[in-house]
Motif scaffolding. Structure first.
Motif, PDB file in Angstrom:
ATOM      1  N   VAL A 282       0.838  -1.205   0.000  1.00  0.00           N
ATOM      2  CA  VAL A 282       0.000   0.000   0.000  1.00  0.00           C
ATOM      3  C   VAL A 282       0.872   1.253   0.000  1.00  0.00           C
ATOM      4  CG1 VAL A 282      -1.645   1.347   1.357  1.00  0.00           C
ATOM      5  CG2 VAL A 282      -1.962  -1.116   1.098  1.00  0.00           C
ATOM      6  N   GLU A 283       1.927   1.237   0.833  1.00  0.00           N
ATOM      7  CA  GLU A 283       2.820   2.398   0.904  1.00  0.00           C
ATOM      8  C   GLU A 283       3.502   2.656  -0.436  1.00  0.00           C
ATOM      9  OE1 GLU A 283       6.817   3.816   3.359  1.00  0.00           O
ATOM     10  OE2 GLU A 283       5.603   2.145   4.087  1.00  0.00           O
ATOM     11  N   ASN A 284       3.967   1.579  -1.094  1.00  0.00           N
ATOM     12  CA  ASN A 284       4.627   1.736  -2.391  1.00  0.00           C
ATOM     13  C   ASN A 284       3.662   2.258  -3.453  1.00  0.00           C
ATOM     14  OD1 ASN A 284       7.080   0.876  -1.411  1.00  0.00           O
ATOM     15  ND2 ASN A 284       6.804  -1.250  -2.033  1.00  0.00           N
ATOM     16  N   GLU A 285       2.428   1.777  -3.420  1.00  0.00           N
ATOM     17  CA  GLU A 285       1.429   2.244  -4.382  1.00  0.00           C
ATOM     18  C   GLU A 285       1.103   3.713  -4.156  1.00  0.00           C
ATOM     19  OE1 GLU A 285      -1.315   2.392  -7.464  1.00  0.00           O
ATOM     20  OE2 GLU A 285       0.373   1.059  -7.029  1.00  0.00           O
ATOM     21  N   GLN A 286       0.983   4.099  -2.879  1.00  0.00           N
ATOM     22  CA  GLN A 286       0.720   5.499  -2.565  1.00  0.00           C
ATOM     23  C   GLN A 286       1.876   6.384  -3.033  1.00  0.00           C
ATOM     24  OE1 GLN A 286       0.075   5.244   1.683  1.00  0.00           O
ATOM     25  NE2 GLN A 286      -2.142   4.969   1.459  1.00  0.00           N
ATOM     26  N   LEU A 287       3.101   5.898  -2.861  1.00  0.00           N
ATOM     27  CA  LEU A 287       4.271   6.653  -3.312  1.00  0.00           C
ATOM     28  C   LEU A 287       4.273   6.775  -4.829  1.00  0.00           C
ATOM     29  CD1 LEU A 287       6.947   8.047  -2.673  1.00  0.00           C
ATOM     30  CD2 LEU A 287       8.053   5.800  -2.739  1.00  0.00           C
ATOM     31  N   ARG A 288       3.934   5.674  -5.524  1.00  0.00           N
ATOM     32  CA  ARG A 288       3.902   5.716  -6.990  1.00  0.00           C
ATOM     33  C   ARG A 288       2.866   6.716  -7.480  1.00  0.00           C
ATOM     34  NH1 ARG A 288       1.042   4.414 -11.007  1.00  0.00           N
ATOM     35  NH2 ARG A 288      -0.605   3.507  -9.702  1.00  0.00           N
ATOM     36  N   VAL A 289       1.681   6.685  -6.858  1.00  0.00           N
ATOM     37  CA  VAL A 289       0.625   7.617  -7.249  1.00  0.00           C
ATOM     38  C   VAL A 289       1.051   9.051  -6.981  1.00  0.00           C
ATOM     39  CG1 VAL A 289      -1.724   8.380  -6.692  1.00  0.00           C
ATOM     40  CG2 VAL A 289      -1.224   5.935  -6.944  1.00  0.00           C
ATOM     41  N   ALA A 290       1.720   9.263  -5.824  1.00  0.00           N
ATOM     42  CA  ALA A 290       2.172  10.618  -5.498  1.00  0.00           C
ATOM     43  C   ALA A 290       3.176  11.133  -6.525  1.00  0.00           C
ATOM     44  CB  ALA A 290       2.792  10.636  -4.097  1.00  0.00           C
ATOM     45  N   ILE A 291       4.106  10.245  -6.947  1.00  0.00           N
ATOM     46  CA  ILE A 291       5.106  10.647  -7.936  1.00  0.00           C
ATOM     47  C   ILE A 291       4.447  10.918  -9.282  1.00  0.00           C
ATOM     48  CG2 ILE A 291       7.084   9.837  -9.270  1.00  0.00           C
ATOM     49  CD1 ILE A 291       7.994   8.339  -6.752  1.00  0.00           C
ATOM     50  N   ASP A 292       3.531  10.026  -9.676  1.00  0.00           N
ATOM     51  CA  ASP A 292       2.817  10.230 -10.943  1.00  0.00           C
ATOM     52  C   ASP A 292       2.038  11.532 -10.925  1.00  0.00           C
ATOM     53  OD1 ASP A 292       3.825   7.861 -11.834  1.00  0.00           O
ATOM     54  OD2 ASP A 292       1.960   6.709 -11.578  1.00  0.00           O
ATOM     55  N   THR A 293       1.381  11.804  -9.800  1.00  0.00           N
ATOM     56  CA  THR A 293       0.595  13.031  -9.674  1.00  0.00           C
ATOM     57  C   THR A 293       1.485  14.258  -9.760  1.00  0.00           C
ATOM     58  OG1 THR A 293      -1.072  11.924  -8.313  1.00  0.00           O
ATOM     59  CG2 THR A 293      -0.951  14.320  -8.150  1.00  0.00           C
ATOM     60  N   ARG A 294       2.631  14.198  -9.047  1.00  0.00           N
ATOM     61  CA  ARG A 294       3.558  15.332  -9.086  1.00  0.00           C
ATOM     62  C   ARG A 294       4.060  15.573 -10.498  1.00  0.00           C
ATOM     63  NH1 ARG A 294       9.207  14.405  -6.373  1.00  0.00           N
ATOM     64  NH2 ARG A 294       9.367  13.227  -8.329  1.00  0.00           N
ATOM     65  N   ASP A 295       4.418  14.472 -11.203  1.00  0.00           N
ATOM     66  CA  ASP A 295       4.918  14.611 -12.580  1.00  0.00           C
ATOM     67  C   ASP A 295       3.834  15.176 -13.490  1.00  0.00           C
ATOM     68  OD1 ASP A 295       7.304  13.617 -11.724  1.00  0.00           O
ATOM     69  OD2 ASP A 295       7.003  11.594 -12.535  1.00  0.00           O
ATOM     70  N   MET A 296       2.588  14.698 -13.318  1.00  0.00           N
ATOM     71  CA  MET A 296       1.493  15.172 -14.166  1.00  0.00           C
ATOM     72  C   MET A 296       1.228  16.650 -13.934  1.00  0.00           C
ATOM     73  SD  MET A 296      -0.535  14.199 -16.547  1.00  0.00           S
ATOM     74  CE  MET A 296      -0.350  12.404 -16.411  1.00  0.00           C
ATOM     75  N   ILE A 297       1.226  17.070 -12.663  1.00  0.00           N
ATOM     76  CA  ILE A 297       1.010  18.476 -12.352  1.00  0.00           C
ATOM     77  C   ILE A 297       2.167  19.310 -12.900  1.00  0.00           C
ATOM     78  CG2 ILE A 297       0.883  20.158 -10.468  1.00  0.00           C
ATOM     79  CD1 ILE A 297      -0.660  18.087  -8.854  1.00  0.00           C
ATOM     80  N   GLY A 298       3.400  18.764 -12.795  1.00  0.00           N
ATOM     81  CA  GLY A 298       4.561  19.478 -13.336  1.00  0.00           C
ATOM     82  C   GLY A 298       4.450  19.688 -14.835  1.00  0.00           C
ATOM     83  N   GLN A 299       4.011  18.651 -15.558  1.00  0.00           N
ATOM     84  CA  GLN A 299       3.845  18.779 -17.007  1.00  0.00           C
ATOM     85  C   GLN A 299       2.778  19.818 -17.335  1.00  0.00           C
ATOM     86  OE1 GLN A 299       3.606  15.102 -19.388  1.00  0.00           O
ATOM     87  NE2 GLN A 299       4.213  13.998 -17.523  1.00  0.00           N
ATOM     88  N   ALA A 300       1.653  19.766 -16.621  1.00  0.00           N
ATOM     89  CA  ALA A 300       0.567  20.706 -16.881  1.00  0.00           C
ATOM     90  C   ALA A 300       1.016  22.142 -16.598  1.00  0.00           C
ATOM     91  CB  ALA A 300      -0.646  20.346 -16.021  1.00  0.00           C
ATOM     92  N   LYS A 301       1.743  22.337 -15.511  1.00  0.00           N
ATOM     93  CA  LYS A 301       2.247  23.679 -15.196  1.00  0.00           C
ATOM     94  C   LYS A 301       3.146  24.190 -16.313  1.00  0.00           C
ATOM     95  CE  LYS A 301       4.015  24.301 -11.149  1.00  0.00           C
ATOM     96  NZ  LYS A 301       4.760  24.021  -9.911  1.00  0.00           N
ATOM     97  N   GLY A 302       4.040  23.313 -16.803  1.00  0.00           N
ATOM     98  CA  GLY A 302       4.939  23.728 -17.885  1.00  0.00           C
ATOM     99  C   GLY A 302       4.173  24.157 -19.125  1.00  0.00           C
ATOM    100  N   MET A 303       3.126  23.430 -19.481  1.00  0.00           N
ATOM    101  CA  MET A 303       2.323  23.779 -20.655  1.00  0.00           C
ATOM    102  C   MET A 303       1.595  25.107 -20.461  1.00  0.00           C
ATOM    103  SD  MET A 303       0.723  20.033 -21.556  1.00  0.00           S
ATOM    104  CE  MET A 303       1.775  18.714 -22.188  1.00  0.00           C
ATOM    105  N   LEU A 304       1.048  25.318 -19.259  1.00  0.00           N
ATOM    106  CA  LEU A 304       0.339  26.566 -18.985  1.00  0.00           C
ATOM    107  C   LEU A 304       1.297  27.748 -18.954  1.00  0.00           C
ATOM    108  CD1 LEU A 304      -2.144  25.340 -16.211  1.00  0.00           C
ATOM    109  CD2 LEU A 304      -2.662  25.827 -18.619  1.00  0.00           C
TER     110      LEU A 304
END
Length: 251
Positions: free
Chosen positions: A186-208
């Protein structure tokens, strides 16, 4: 049978013990082995609520595991309690396997090993009850340590009893190992989701930032504003922004 005065004194003592000794796992029983008080620590290790224990006969509240043909908890505990009340002296029991009901599945019993002790409660020369204390034996190292101390006093144990108790400790250890493994997954999955979310938000910020010529803070504020206006989480807004900017895949 206790007199009315003894009952009153017993209730007063039960109330004081339950409040002042909450960190010690114990039950206070009357001479009929009815539970009159239970400490906070006891209800924690026994996985029960105080309200459901108080007023119950001890062996109604804690019967033997019907699925364990070697169960001897009620017989051994009854003998120890009788010895303590008859002799007027504390009686320390041998290590005892005594399974308890699973609070999530009352028809299922959880393997448990205890180091119990029983002491008569005497007031003004009258036996008014008995204090039943327990320490849960958890893990192989703890079991070996308790065994070593007990053997020094000349205690003996049959191989069947030893194997019976070891089986309970093994099951508890395996269950804890499984719980740790599940928690790690569960901890590893939560970490993976957190990293994916951070990367996705980072990409969106760069585009905006590129499209609207704004800085990182402004891009994130825009994502937050879109989230508030649409009642959609920021990471979902970010994913929509990124997916909208990706070129369509050719067939």
């Amino acid at each position: 049978m206790m007199s009315d005065d003894a009952h009153s004194r017993f209730d007063a003592i039960a109330d004081v013990l339950a409040r002042r000794s909450s960190d010690l796992p114990f039950l206070l029983l009357d001479p009929n082995l009815r539970i009159r008080a239970a400490s906070t620590a006891y209800v924690s290790v026994a996985l029960r609520e105080r309200d459901e224990l108080c007023g119950e006969l001890l062996f109604d509240a804690f019967p033997d595991n019907p699925g364990d043909p070697q169960a001897s908890g009620t017989a051994n505990l009854a003998a120890s309690l009788e010895t303590a009340m008859r002799s007027g002296r504390p009686h320390n029991m041998w290590i005892q396997r005594y399974d308890i009901r699973d609070p999530d599945s009352p028809d299922t019993f959880l393997p448990k090993v205890w180091s119990p002790a029983n002491a008569p409660l005497v007031d003004h020369g009258e036996l008014i009850g008995v204090v039943h204390r327990v320490k849960e034996v958890a893990g192989f190292e703890h079991l070996v340590s308790v065994l070593a101390r007990a053997l020094e006093t000349g205690r003996s144990w049959s191989s069947a009893e030893l194997l019976h108790t070891l089986a309970a400790v093994t099951e508890v250890e395996n269950d804890r190992h499984s719980q740790r493994e599940r928690a790690l997954v569960v901890e590893n999955e939560q970490l993976r989701v957190a990293i994916d979310t951070r990367d996705m938000i980072g990409q969106a910020k760069g585009m905006l930032m590129e499209r609207f010529n704004i800085d990182s803070v402004g891009a994130f504020d825009l994502l937050v504003k879109l989230s508030q206006d649409t009642n959609i989480r920021v990471e979902q807004i970010a994913r929509k922004v990124v997916e909208a900017q990706r070129p369509p895949q050719s067939n």
